[in-house]
Design an enzyme around this catalytic site. Structure first.
Site, PDB file in Angstrom:
ATOM      1  N   GLU A 177     -96.433  -9.463  21.148  1.00 24.47           N
ATOM      2  CA  GLU A 177     -97.210  -8.411  20.470  1.00 24.47           C
ATOM      3  C   GLU A 177     -97.096  -8.500  18.952  1.00 24.47           C
ATOM      4  O   GLU A 177     -96.170  -7.948  18.359  1.00 24.47           O
ATOM      5  CB  GLU A 177     -96.743  -7.020  20.940  1.00 24.47           C
ATOM      6  CG  GLU A 177     -97.529  -5.888  20.281  1.00 24.47           C
ATOM      7  CD  GLU A 177     -97.107  -4.491  20.720  1.00 24.47           C
ATOM      8  OE1 GLU A 177     -96.170  -4.363  21.526  1.00 24.47           O
ATOM      9  OE2 GLU A 177     -97.726  -3.530  20.242  1.00 24.47           O
ATOM     10  N   LYS A 219    -100.560  -9.471  23.280  1.00 25.88           N
ATOM     11  CA  LYS A 219    -100.914  -8.058  23.051  1.00 25.88           C
ATOM     12  C   LYS A 219    -101.199  -7.867  21.564  1.00 25.88           C
ATOM     13  O   LYS A 219    -100.307  -7.513  20.795  1.00 25.88           O
ATOM     14  CB  LYS A 219     -99.758  -7.151  23.516  1.00 25.88           C
ATOM     15  CG  LYS A 219     -99.979  -5.676  23.218  1.00 25.88           C
ATOM     16  CD  LYS A 219     -98.998  -4.786  23.965  1.00 25.88           C
ATOM     17  CE  LYS A 219     -99.127  -3.351  23.520  1.00 25.88           C
ATOM     18  NZ  LYS A 219     -98.452  -2.411  24.408  1.00 25.88           N
TER      19      LYS A 219
HETATM   20  P1  13P Z   1    -100.276   2.026  21.381  1.00 24.86           P
HETATM   21  O1  13P Z   1    -101.350   1.674  22.384  1.00 24.86           O
HETATM   22  O2  13P Z   1    -100.028   3.483  21.255  1.00 24.86           O
HETATM   23  O3  13P Z   1    -100.490   1.319  20.076  1.00 24.86           O
HETATM   24  O4  13P Z   1     -98.910   1.499  21.968  1.00 24.86           O
HETATM   25  C1  13P Z   1     -98.838   0.263  22.532  1.00 24.86           C
HETATM   26  C2  13P Z   1     -97.510  -0.311  22.316  1.00 24.86           C
HETATM   27  O5  13P Z   1     -96.844  -0.693  23.258  1.00 24.86           O
HETATM   28  C3  13P Z   1     -97.014  -0.431  20.937  1.00 24.86           C
HETATM   29  O6  13P Z   1     -95.922  -1.281  20.926  1.00 24.86           O
END
Ligand code: 13P
Length: 338
Positions: A177, A219
Site C-alpha cells: 500500500e 493497494k
Molecule cells: P481508507 O479506505 O479509509 O483510506 O483506509 C484504507 C486503509 O487501510 C488505509 O491504510
C-alpha cells in the site's frame, strides 16, 4: 506448493464481484473514529463494533477479505470462535496490518517513513500461526511544495519491498500500500505525477528484492485532486487518470488492485470504482476501503448495543454497492433506498 497457495490466496482476495474490508485501524485511529461519534475507545466497545462488522449476515457475498488489527486477530466472537477462524469458515480471507505507523523521515522535511521492519519476521510467523493469510503495510507519500523528494519515495518503496519479501517468506500474501495522500490543494495532474513516480519506484524495488508479483495485491490511491483543491477533477477524469497511471506502472502479473478510499466520501469512492470498471483492464480492480465502507455503519451504531443490527445493515448496504461497482453493474440509481 507454497507459491501456488500464495497465488491462490491473492486471487481469492480479489475475487470477482467482491472486495476487502479494511478494519485495521490502529489504537490511535480507532480512538479518533469513535470520538467523532462520541464514543470512548475501550477494548469492549472496539470488540463489539468490530464483531458487528465481521459477523454481519451474508457479508461474504460482497467481502473477500478483512484486514484486522493485532488486537482483533487475538479476539473471538461472543461465543468463543477466534475471528480469523470465523472468517475462514465463511470463505473470507483474514489479514493483518503489520506496519507500526509513520514517523518523520530524517533528511526529507515534510515526508514520512513507515516503521515496523525490526522484528517483523518473527511477528509475521506468529500472525500466520494465529490464522492470518495476508498482511498489509501502508507507506504514506505526502504532497506539498518540493515534497515528496525522490529520496522519500525511494525510502518508502524500499521498505515496502522488504516487508513484501518477508511476508512471502512467511506464507502471507502482502498487500503493498503506497498511499499518495489526498490532503492539500494539489491538482489531479500533480497527484498523477507523484503516483506514477511512486509506483515506478515500488515495482522496481519489488522486482529487485525478489517479490513474486503473482502473489501480492496492490493497494494504491486513486489519482484524484487534493481535498482542498480549488477545482476538483470530475469522476470521469479521476477514472481516466487512474487507469492511465496503473496501466503504465503496474505489471499485468499482479492479480488485483484494491484501492483505498483515502478520505473520499462513501458515494465518491463507489462511483469512482464503478467508472474504473467500465473498461477492460489486465487486473481485477476492486476496493479495500476503510472509511468509505465504515462511516455510515459507525454513525448508525453510535456505541449503542441496540443499534448493532442497524450498523450491520449500513455496512452491508455499502459493501453491496461497492461489490456492484467492482462487477461493473453499479448505477447511480442503486444508491436510492427503497
Ligand atoms: P481508507 O479506505 O479509509 O483510506 O483506509 C484504507 C486503509 O487501510 C488505509 O491504510
Amino acid at each position: 506448493m507454497r507459491k501456488q497457495e500464495l497465488e491462490r490466496v491473492a486471487r481469492a482476495m480479489v475475487a470477482e464481484g467482491k472486495g476487502i474490508l479494511a478494519a485495521d485501524e490502529s489504537a490511535g485511529t480507532i480512538r479518533k473514529r469513535f470520538a467523532a461519534i462520541g464514543v470512548e475507545s475501550t477494548e469492549a466497545l472496539r470488540h463489539r463494533y468490530r464483531e458487528a462488522l465481521l459477523t454481519a449476515p451474508g457479508m461474504a457475498e460482497y467481502i473477500s477479505g478483512v484486514i484486522l488489527f493485532d488486537e482483533t486477530l487475538r479476539q473471538s466472537t461472543h461465543d468463543g470462535q477466534p475471528f480469523a477462524e470465523w472468517l475462514q469458515s465463511h470463505g473470507v480471507v483474514p489479514g493483518i496490518k503489520v506496519d507500526r505507523g509513520t514517523t518523520t523521515l530524517a533528511g526529507c522535511p515534510g515526508s514520512r517513513i513507515t516503521e515496523g521492519l525490526d522484528g517483523l519476521r518473527e511477528r509475521l510467523y506468529e500472525y500466520q500461526q494465529l490464522g492470518a493469510r495476508f498482511a498489509k503495510w501502508r507507506a504514506v507519500i505526502d504532497i506539498d511544495k518540493d515534497v515528496p523528494t525522490a529520496a522519500a519515495i525511494s525510502a518508502n518503496a524500499h521498505a515496502l519491498a522488504r516487508y513484501a519479501a518477508l511476508c512471502q517468506e512467511a506464507d502471507l500474501v502482502p498487500i503493498v500500500e503506497p498511499e499518495v495522500l489526498m490532503d492539500g490543494t494539489h491538482s489531479l495532474q500533480r497527484c498523477e505525477a507523484v503516483t506514477d513516480a511512486t509506483l515506478l519506484a515500488v515495482f522496481a524495488e519489488l522486482v529487485a528484492q525478489g517479490v513474486a508479483l503473482e502473489a501480492m495485491v496492490l493497494k494504491p490511491n486513486m489519482v484524484i485532486s487534493g481535498a482542498e483543491a480549488p477545482e476538483r477533477a470530475s469522476a470521469s477524469e479521476v477514472a481516466e487518470a487512474t487507469l492511465r497511471c496503473m496501466r503504465r506502472r503496474v505489471p499485468a502479473a499482479v492479480p488485483g488492485i484494491a484501492f483505498l478510499s483515502g478520505g473520499q466520501s462513501p458515494l465518491e469512492a463507489t462511483r469512482h470504482l464503478a467508472l474504473l470498471n467500465h473498461e477492460r483492464a489486465p487486473w481485477r480492480l476492486t476496493f479495500s476501503y476503510g472509511r468509505a465502507l465504515q462511516e455510515p455503519a459507525l454513525q448508525a451504531w453510535a456505541g449503542k448495543a441496540s443499534h448493532h443490527e442497524a450498523a450491520q445493515r449500513e455496512f452491508l448496504w455499502r459493501a453491496r454497492l461497492n461489490a456492484r461497482a467492482t462487477a461493473g453493474i453499479w448505477r447511480e440509481s442503486d444508491e436510492v433506498r427503497q
